[in-house]
Structures are given as structure tokens and as C-alpha cells.
Design a protein around this motif. Structure first.
Motif, PDB file in Angstrom:
ATOM      1  N   THR A 183       0.820  -1.220   0.000  1.00 58.40           N
ATOM      2  CA  THR A 183       0.000   0.000   0.000  1.00 58.40           C
ATOM      3  C   THR A 183       0.852   1.267   0.000  1.00 58.40           C
ATOM      4  O   THR A 183       0.352   2.352   0.290  1.00 58.40           O
ATOM      5  CB  THR A 183      -0.928   0.031   1.223  1.00 58.40           C
ATOM      6  OG1 THR A 183      -0.135  -0.040   2.424  1.00 58.40           O
ATOM      7  CG2 THR A 183      -1.904  -1.131   1.187  1.00 58.40           C
ATOM      8  N   ARG A 262      -4.343  -1.626  -6.075  1.00 57.36           N
ATOM      9  CA  ARG A 262      -3.577  -0.846  -5.099  1.00 57.36           C
ATOM     10  C   ARG A 262      -3.023   0.392  -5.822  1.00 57.36           C
ATOM     11  O   ARG A 262      -1.832   0.515  -6.093  1.00 57.36           O
ATOM     12  CB  ARG A 262      -2.449  -1.686  -4.515  1.00 57.36           C
ATOM     13  CG  ARG A 262      -2.939  -2.983  -3.870  1.00 57.36           C
ATOM     14  CD  ARG A 262      -3.516  -2.758  -2.491  1.00 57.36           C
ATOM     15  NE  ARG A 262      -4.247  -3.935  -2.008  1.00 57.36           N
ATOM     16  CZ  ARG A 262      -4.483  -4.181  -0.723  1.00 57.36           C
ATOM     17  NH1 ARG A 262      -4.073  -3.335   0.195  1.00 57.36           N
ATOM     18  NH2 ARG A 262      -5.160  -5.248  -0.368  1.00 57.36           N
ATOM     19  N   ALA A 267      -3.545   3.899  -2.030  1.00 62.09           N
ATOM     20  CA  ALA A 267      -2.381   4.051  -1.155  1.00 62.09           C
ATOM     21  C   ALA A 267      -2.510   5.308  -0.302  1.00 62.09           C
ATOM     22  O   ALA A 267      -2.178   5.305   0.895  1.00 62.09           O
ATOM     23  CB  ALA A 267      -1.100   4.099  -1.981  1.00 62.09           C
ATOM     24  N   PHE A 270      -4.961   4.596   2.549  1.00 63.44           N
ATOM     25  CA  PHE A 270      -4.333   3.851   3.644  1.00 63.44           C
ATOM     26  C   PHE A 270      -3.476   4.782   4.504  1.00 63.44           C
ATOM     27  O   PHE A 270      -3.446   4.657   5.734  1.00 63.44           O
ATOM     28  CB  PHE A 270      -3.492   2.704   3.103  1.00 63.44           C
ATOM     29  CG  PHE A 270      -4.256   1.435   2.872  1.00 63.44           C
ATOM     30  CD1 PHE A 270      -4.631   0.631   3.927  1.00 63.44           C
ATOM     31  CD2 PHE A 270      -4.607   1.041   1.582  1.00 63.44           C
ATOM     32  CE1 PHE A 270      -5.342  -0.553   3.721  1.00 63.44           C
ATOM     33  CE2 PHE A 270      -5.320  -0.135   1.355  1.00 63.44           C
ATOM     34  CZ  PHE A 270      -5.691  -0.926   2.434  1.00 63.44           C
ATOM     35  N   ASP A 275      -6.225   3.078  12.212  1.00 60.97           N
ATOM     36  CA  ASP A 275      -6.118   1.617  12.153  1.00 60.97           C
ATOM     37  C   ASP A 275      -7.440   0.951  11.802  1.00 60.97           C
ATOM     38  O   ASP A 275      -7.488   0.000  10.999  1.00 60.97           O
ATOM     39  CB  ASP A 275      -5.603   1.071  13.487  1.00 60.97           C
ATOM     40  CG  ASP A 275      -4.139   1.391  13.722  1.00 60.97           C
ATOM     41  OD1 ASP A 275      -3.461   1.761  12.740  1.00 60.97           O
ATOM     42  OD2 ASP A 275      -3.674   1.278  14.866  1.00 60.97           O
ATOM     43  N   ARG A 278      -8.221   1.540   8.093  1.00 56.24           N
ATOM     44  CA  ARG A 278      -7.343   0.735   7.230  1.00 56.24           C
ATOM     45  C   ARG A 278      -7.779  -0.724   7.221  1.00 56.24           C
ATOM     46  O   ARG A 278      -7.775  -1.372   6.168  1.00 56.24           O
ATOM     47  CB  ARG A 278      -5.893   0.857   7.702  1.00 56.24           C
ATOM     48  CG  ARG A 278      -5.209   2.145   7.284  1.00 56.24           C
ATOM     49  CD  ARG A 278      -3.709   2.080   7.478  1.00 56.24           C
ATOM     50  NE  ARG A 278      -3.355   2.125   8.889  1.00 56.24           N
ATOM     51  CZ  ARG A 278      -3.130   3.240   9.575  1.00 56.24           C
ATOM     52  NH1 ARG A 278      -3.235   4.423   8.970  1.00 56.24           N
ATOM     53  NH2 ARG A 278      -2.789   3.202  10.854  1.00 56.24           N
ATOM     54  N   THR A 279      -8.171  -1.220   8.386  1.00 57.82           N
ATOM     55  CA  THR A 279      -8.630  -2.603   8.463  1.00 57.82           C
ATOM     56  C   THR A 279      -9.880  -2.806   7.621  1.00 57.82           C
ATOM     57  O   THR A 279     -10.010  -3.797   6.893  1.00 57.82           O
ATOM     58  CB  THR A 279      -8.916  -2.994   9.925  1.00 57.82           C
ATOM     59  OG1 THR A 279      -7.705  -2.889  10.676  1.00 57.82           O
ATOM     60  CG2 THR A 279      -9.463  -4.414  10.024  1.00 57.82           C
ATOM     61  N   LEU A 281     -10.920  -0.946   5.048  1.00 59.51           N
ATOM     62  CA  LEU A 281     -10.600  -0.789   3.627  1.00 59.51           C
ATOM     63  C   LEU A 281      -9.886  -2.028   3.101  1.00 59.51           C
ATOM     64  O   LEU A 281     -10.216  -2.536   2.018  1.00 59.51           O
ATOM     65  CB  LEU A 281      -9.726   0.452   3.426  1.00 59.51           C
ATOM     66  CG  LEU A 281      -9.278   0.764   1.997  1.00 59.51           C
ATOM     67  CD1 LEU A 281     -10.473   0.937   1.060  1.00 59.51           C
ATOM     68  CD2 LEU A 281      -8.397   2.016   1.976  1.00 59.51           C
ATOM     69  N   ASP A 282      -8.954  -2.551   3.869  1.00 61.52           N
ATOM     70  CA  ASP A 282      -8.205  -3.728   3.448  1.00 61.52           C
ATOM     71  C   ASP A 282      -9.124  -4.941   3.290  1.00 61.52           C
ATOM     72  O   ASP A 282      -8.951  -5.747   2.367  1.00 61.52           O
ATOM     73  CB  ASP A 282      -7.106  -4.036   4.464  1.00 61.52           C
ATOM     74  CG  ASP A 282      -6.156  -5.113   3.983  1.00 61.52           C
ATOM     75  OD1 ASP A 282      -5.583  -4.955   2.884  1.00 61.52           O
ATOM     76  OD2 ASP A 282      -6.005  -6.133   4.679  1.00 61.52           O
ATOM     77  N   SER A 305     -10.626   9.853   4.235  1.00 67.31           N
ATOM     78  CA  SER A 305      -9.177   9.797   4.452  1.00 67.31           C
ATOM     79  C   SER A 305      -8.454  11.007   3.872  1.00 67.31           C
ATOM     80  O   SER A 305      -7.281  11.249   4.188  1.00 67.31           O
ATOM     81  CB  SER A 305      -8.599   8.535   3.808  1.00 67.31           C
ATOM     82  OG  SER A 305      -8.572   8.662   2.387  1.00 67.31           O
TER      83      SER A 305
END
Length: 351
Positions: A183, A262, A267, A270, A275, A278-279, A281-282, A305
């Protein structure tokens, strides 16, 4: 009317070449009519013709004279593009391209309708690999049979070869980045440069300059103009892949999210999320079953973001650098004006 009536002339050159290839293929076996038809539909059925336009106006900017032969030579870039898109759709498992079935889905459906043996999906995949390869072969053939003088082609050949290598390895880096879930902005930027940016703008410009026998200072100016513009083009493509209207893009809403792309946009998201964000989105990236609500939620995360705004600022920065280089370049004034318009069209587009 479009400058130099270029799009119509490129289409005419492509249609003439494809008609010859149809006769060639059906002379081998009537079953190959399906291959010829699929490539005719794919190549002639849409596309912005940006790459031939940048190559042609790169040539004219270096004071190269207009001719049907040079138009035919730059039309070869459309077969490089066709190859890249056919293979890209296969690797991404995309169902559509420009609102029509992607090539692997087209041949999968042909297998199913005919009731042939074996797996329909595997047949479609195999056909797409081979049609993409054939398009790349034809890019070379159209260039060297364009009627351009052999000495001019000899100057252009290294640029053409380098461009095809770059887009191929850039595509691999894209696949690798998705597999490793990298990322970083550095990796996203490199993928954007080599998968799309260089072969969309910079290399076509340099191809035109080489065909015209331009001096080194023109090549340098075209790189300074073309590389940031190509990156801006890819960033706009990344934004459309997440936020674009399917009615205009010809792709399902949020397709890049389902494919787990990605990109620079992702990027940046992220980098800007906490946290928990990000979790989330991932977890959503690469989920082939992502529904409308899921796409809407990931879009919201990307906006929150600051990534969308940051990407738009980056596009503006790249455009400013690109146009400043063009304004300083010692090129033909008509070509400069057209290149300015092409730059705007490449980065302000909605499809």
C-alpha cells in the motif's frame, strides 16, 4: 473538426489493416473468422485514440510532414493498447469493457452457446491470451508495413520496443502489488508510471520525435511534458475506477475496488486512515462479492481519508509541471496548441 482529421484517418488505417488480416485468417481456416471479428469489434468499437494522437502530434511538433504513411505508423499503437486491455481484463476477471463483454467472456459465451467440450471459462481465458498476443504481433506488423521510410523506422524501433517492454513489466508489477498487498505510495507511483503513464503519453511522443528525426532537446522536452501528463492520466483513471459513473465508463461501479487495485488513490487512503479505517478498507479491497452498499462504504472511507482530494491536487500539480514543460519546448506552434488540448482531454475526462 478534429485537427488533421486524425481520428478518422487512424480508424481508416486500422480498418484497412484488419480487413487484410481477416482475409489472411479465414484463408487459414474459416473458424478464425471469430478471431478476426472479435479483434475488429475490440479495436474499431471504441477508444480515445490518445496514443496515436500523441505520437502524430509529437511527429508534427518536430516539424515532420503530414502523410498517410505516418498516420498508419502511429495507428500501430492501438494494437499495443488492445493487447494490454485484453490481457488486463483477463487478469482482473473483468466482465465488461466499454459496456460490452470482455474478450474472455465473449469466447466463454461462444463455447457455452455451441455446447463444446471442456470448461467454457478456460476456453475463454485461452482465447483472450492468444488474441492479446496476436494484437501485439500485429502492432509490429502494422508499424513496419506502414510505408514509412526504413531509415525513419530504424530510429523509431528502439522507442517502440522499450515502450512494449515497459507496459508489460508494469502490468506484472501491478499484479505483484495486488498479491503482496503493498500500500505504499512509492509502489503505486511506479506501477502508474510503467503500466500506463509512459506508454500513454511519453513513449508515443518520443516515437513521433524519432520518426521525425528530432534532435535530443525535443526528446527531452517531450519527456518533461509527457511523463507527468501520463501520470496525471493514470491518476484520473484510478479516480474513475472507484468513483466513475458506469453509464459513462462502461464498467460496473467500483470495479477497481472488487479487483483489489492498489492504486495511488488507495495508497493515499491507507496513509490517511486510522487503524480501524485501514482494516475496513483492506477487508473490502479485492472482495469480488462487494455489493452496492459495500462500494458506497469504501468510497466514503476514501473520501474521509483525504485521498480523493489529495489525488486531485496531485493531478493538478502534474498538469502544471507538464504544461510548463510544453510551453518551453521548441516545437511547431500548431502542434503545441493541439498537445495542450490533448493534455486537457486526457486529465479532465469522465471515461
Amino acid at each position: 473538426m478534429e485537427a488533421a482529421d486524425l481520428r478518422a484517418r487512424v480508424d481508416k488505417a486500422l480498418a484497412a489493416f484488419l480487413a487484410e488480416q481477416r482475409s489472411r485468417l479465414t484463408g487459414i481456416d474459416p473458424a478464425l473468422a471469430a478471431v478476426a471479428e472479435a479483434l475488429e469489434d475490440f479495436v474499431l468499437g471504441g477508444g480515445k485514440r490518445l496514443r496515436p494522437a500523441f505520437a502524430y502530434w509529437g511527429f508534427r511538433g518536430a516539424h515532420g510532414p503530414d502523410s498517410d504513411q505516418i498516420v498508419t505508423a502511429v495507428a500501430a499503437l492501438e494494437f499495443v493498447q488492445a493487447s494490454a486491455l485484453i490481457h488486463d481484463d483477463l487478469m482482473d476477471r473483468s466482465d465488461t469493457r466499454r459496456g460490452e463483454p470482455s474478450v474472455h467472456r465473449r469466447f466463454e459465451a461462444r463455447h457455452t452457446a455451441a455446447g463444446w467440450r471442456g470448461g467454457a471459462a478456460a476456453f475463454g481465458d485461452s482465447a483472450a491470451v492468444l488474441l492479446g498476443d496476436l494484437a501485439l504481433v500485429w502492432s509490429d506488423e502494422l508499424l513496419h508495413t506502414s510505408g514509412v521510410a526504413p531509415s525513419d523506422l530504424a530510429r523509431a524501433r528502439p522507442v517502440f520496443d522499450e515502450m512494449r517492454t515497459e507496459v508489460t513489466v508494469g502490468q506484472y508489477l501491478d499484479v505483484l502489488t495486488q498479491a503482496t498487498a503493498d500500500t505504499s505510495l512509492d509502489r503505486a507511483g511506479k506501477v502508474a508510471r510503467f503500466k500506463s503513464a509512459k506508454y500513454t503519453v511519453e513513449r508515443p511522443l518520443l516515437l513521433g520525435a524519432a520518426l521525425a528525426g528530432a534532435p535530443a532537446e525535443v526528446h527531452d522536452a517531450y519527456s518533461a511534458f509527457g511523463l507527468p501528463l501520463g501520470e496525471a492520466f493514470q491518476l484520473r483513471d484510478d479516480v474513475l475506477g472507484v468513483f466513475g459513473d458506469p453509464a459513462q465508463t462502461g464498467k460496473p461501479a467500483g470495479d477497481d475496488l472488487r479487483e483489489g487495485k492498489r492504486t495511488y488513490l488507495v495508497a493515499a487512503a491507507f496513509a490517511g486512515l486510522d487503524d480501524s479505517g485501514r482494516t475496513e478498507l483492506d477487508a473490502g479491497l479485492g472482495d469480488q462479492g462487494l455489493d452496492f452498499d459495500g462500494v458506497t462504504r469504501l468510497r466514503a472511507l476514501i473520501r474521509e481519508s483525504g485521498a480523493l482530494a489529495a489525488t486531485e491536487r496531485r493531478i493538478d500539480e502534474l498538469m502544471a509541471a507538464s504544461l510548463a514543460a510544453l510551453d518551453k519546448a521548441r516545437v511547431d506552434e500548431e502542434a503545441r496548441e493541439v498537445l495542450h488540448r490533448l493534455a486537457d482531454a486526457a486529465t479532465r475526462r469522465t471515461v
